[in-house]
Design an enzyme around this catalytic site. Sequence first.
Site, PDB file in Angstrom:
ATOM      1  N   ARG A 101      60.775 140.826  49.478  1.00 53.69           N
ATOM      2  CA  ARG A 101      60.000 139.957  50.389  1.00 53.69           C
ATOM      3  C   ARG A 101      59.249 138.966  49.522  1.00 53.69           C
ATOM      4  NH1 ARG A 101      56.194 141.404  55.496  1.00 53.69           N
ATOM      5  NH2 ARG A 101      58.299 141.501  56.344  1.00 53.69           N
ATOM      6  N   HIS A 128      64.192 135.604  58.043  1.00 51.17           N
ATOM      7  CA  HIS A 128      63.833 137.039  58.109  1.00 51.17           C
ATOM      8  C   HIS A 128      65.006 137.767  58.767  1.00 51.17           C
ATOM      9  CE1 HIS A 128      61.598 140.628  58.070  1.00 51.17           C
ATOM     10  NE2 HIS A 128      60.659 140.385  58.959  1.00 51.17           N
ATOM     11  N   GLN A 131      64.987 141.423  60.378  1.00 55.16           N
ATOM     12  CA  GLN A 131      64.327 141.507  61.682  1.00 55.16           C
ATOM     13  C   GLN A 131      65.301 141.140  62.799  1.00 55.16           C
ATOM     14  OE1 GLN A 131      60.916 142.365  62.390  1.00 55.16           O
ATOM     15  NE2 GLN A 131      61.865 142.510  64.395  1.00 55.16           N
ATOM     16  N   ASP A 224      56.539 134.580  68.035  1.00 58.21           N
ATOM     17  CA  ASP A 224      56.094 135.087  66.729  1.00 58.21           C
ATOM     18  C   ASP A 224      54.710 134.499  66.482  1.00 58.21           C
ATOM     19  OD1 ASP A 224      56.015 136.168  64.140  1.00 58.21           O
ATOM     20  OD2 ASP A 224      57.131 134.499  63.247  1.00 58.21           O
ATOM     21  N   CYS A 264      58.401 140.204  66.663  1.00 60.85           N
ATOM     22  CA  CYS A 264      58.667 140.965  65.436  1.00 60.85           C
ATOM     23  C   CYS A 264      57.457 141.762  64.981  1.00 60.85           C
ATOM     24  CB  CYS A 264      59.174 140.038  64.342  1.00 60.85           C
ATOM     25  SG  CYS A 264      57.956 138.837  63.760  1.00 60.85           S
ATOM     26  N   ARG A 292      64.162 148.525  63.212  1.00 58.01           N
ATOM     27  CA  ARG A 292      64.216 148.069  61.818  1.00 58.01           C
ATOM     28  C   ARG A 292      64.813 149.164  60.938  1.00 58.01           C
ATOM     29  NH1 ARG A 292      60.728 144.087  60.043  1.00 58.01           N
ATOM     30  NH2 ARG A 292      61.894 144.318  58.112  1.00 58.01           N
TER      31      ARG A 292
HETATM   32  N1   CP Z   1      58.059 142.344  61.428  1.00 59.45           N
HETATM   33  C1   CP Z   1      57.753 142.582  60.148  1.00 59.45           C
HETATM   34  O1   CP Z   1      58.483 142.233  59.227  1.00 59.45           O
HETATM   35  O2   CP Z   1      56.570 143.239  59.959  1.00 59.45           O
HETATM   36  P1   CP Z   1      55.830 143.480  58.580  1.00 59.45           P
HETATM   37  O3   CP Z   1      55.328 142.141  58.093  1.00 59.45           O
HETATM   38  O4   CP Z   1      54.695 144.417  58.910  1.00 59.45           O
HETATM   39  O5   CP Z   1      56.784 144.066  57.608  1.00 59.45           O
HETATM   40  N1  NVA Z   2      56.601 134.470  60.635  1.00 60.04           N
HETATM   41  C1  NVA Z   2      55.884 135.664  60.213  1.00 60.04           C
HETATM   42  C2  NVA Z   2      56.752 136.870  60.346  1.00 60.04           C
HETATM   43  C3  NVA Z   2      56.052 138.166  60.013  1.00 60.04           C
HETATM   44  C4  NVA Z   2      56.953 139.361  60.083  1.00 60.04           C
HETATM   45  C5  NVA Z   2      55.425 135.483  58.785  1.00 60.04           C
HETATM   46  O1  NVA Z   2      56.206 135.000  57.955  1.00 60.04           O
HETATM   47  O2  NVA Z   2      54.275 135.805  58.492  1.00 60.04           O
END
Ligand code: CP
Ligand code: NVA
Length: 308
Positions: A101, A128, A131, A224, A264, A292
């Site tokens: 990440r 992402h 997700q 989101d 998400c 997930r």
């Molecule tokens: N939806 C998601 O990726 O959540 P986190 O940021 O908690 O991993």
């Molecule tokens: N768009 C959000 C998704 C979190 C899972 C972010 O990048 O923070």
Amino acid sequence: MTRHFLRDDDLTPAEQLEVLELAARLKREPFAERPLAGPRSAAVFFDKTSTRTRFSFAAGVAELGGNPIIVNPGEAQLGVKESISDTAKVLSRMVDLIVWRTFAHSGLEEMAAHATVPVINSLSDDFHPCQILADLQTIRERKGELPGLTAAYVGDAANNMGHSYLLGFATAGMHIRVAGPEGYHPRADIVADATRIAAETGGSVTILTDPVAAVRGADAVITDTWVSMGQEDEKAERVATFGAYRVTPELMGHAQADAIFLHCLPAYREFEVAAEVIDGPQSVVWDEAENRVHAQKALMTWLLKESK
Ligand code: CP
Ligand code: NVA
């Protein structure tokens, strides 16, 4: 050939369906696949915070028989004291999977270019895709086969989720509509890629500014956060800009009567979604979060098999 999963369209439509079918099987039979038995290890790096991704990969790797090595922000040499390419070469000698990440998507591309084990994008500024697999599994559970279904994503259409819905849902043969204010529309090259994929799968891609037009008649309504990780300084401006895109019971009223709501998570009930919606009967967000684990176990199993 080593297979990676950096963007939703790294899986062909047929491959995406294979992963989703395996995900459904692993939900019924959690220990049916043990590709990491040994245990073999997976590196799971976080440059941004996480709850779902952290726990779903840690639990998922363990359920596949493996050992997850979780690396929190600032704990490794990666990107600070050591190049991404050297890290990729070292890790490929020690682990069977690299999950990362991060901020810039180009970092993942560089990692994949130098790794000889599968690299999985567990969120970048641009995509992402893990997700989206969980979302597709959730929609399949509720609505059956995906081709021909219509989904509306409203809010920040320029963020990682907006981009991944375009590519991932077009790959699934769905009609994907995204609506965001001017200035927050998806990147043109991603719209073009999704449109090309949709032409092959029988889906379609529509970019709008009007949230009602996006949601009208949809089978699934999705939003989101308006302030993604790394955008905290823009919060006031974003909250002011996105107000009309809040998912309220009234907006849901324009979708099919049996439409489902996805998010998400983490969610902000004071901003992008009303409590009556996310905590109401149309919401499937807890199944979506659980999926997930199943979707990523299927993805890891599939990538390891294909990379042999
Ligand atoms: N939806 C998601 O990726 O959540 P986190 O940021 O908690 O991993
Ligand atoms: N768009 C959000 C998704 C979190 C899972 C972010 O990048 O923070």
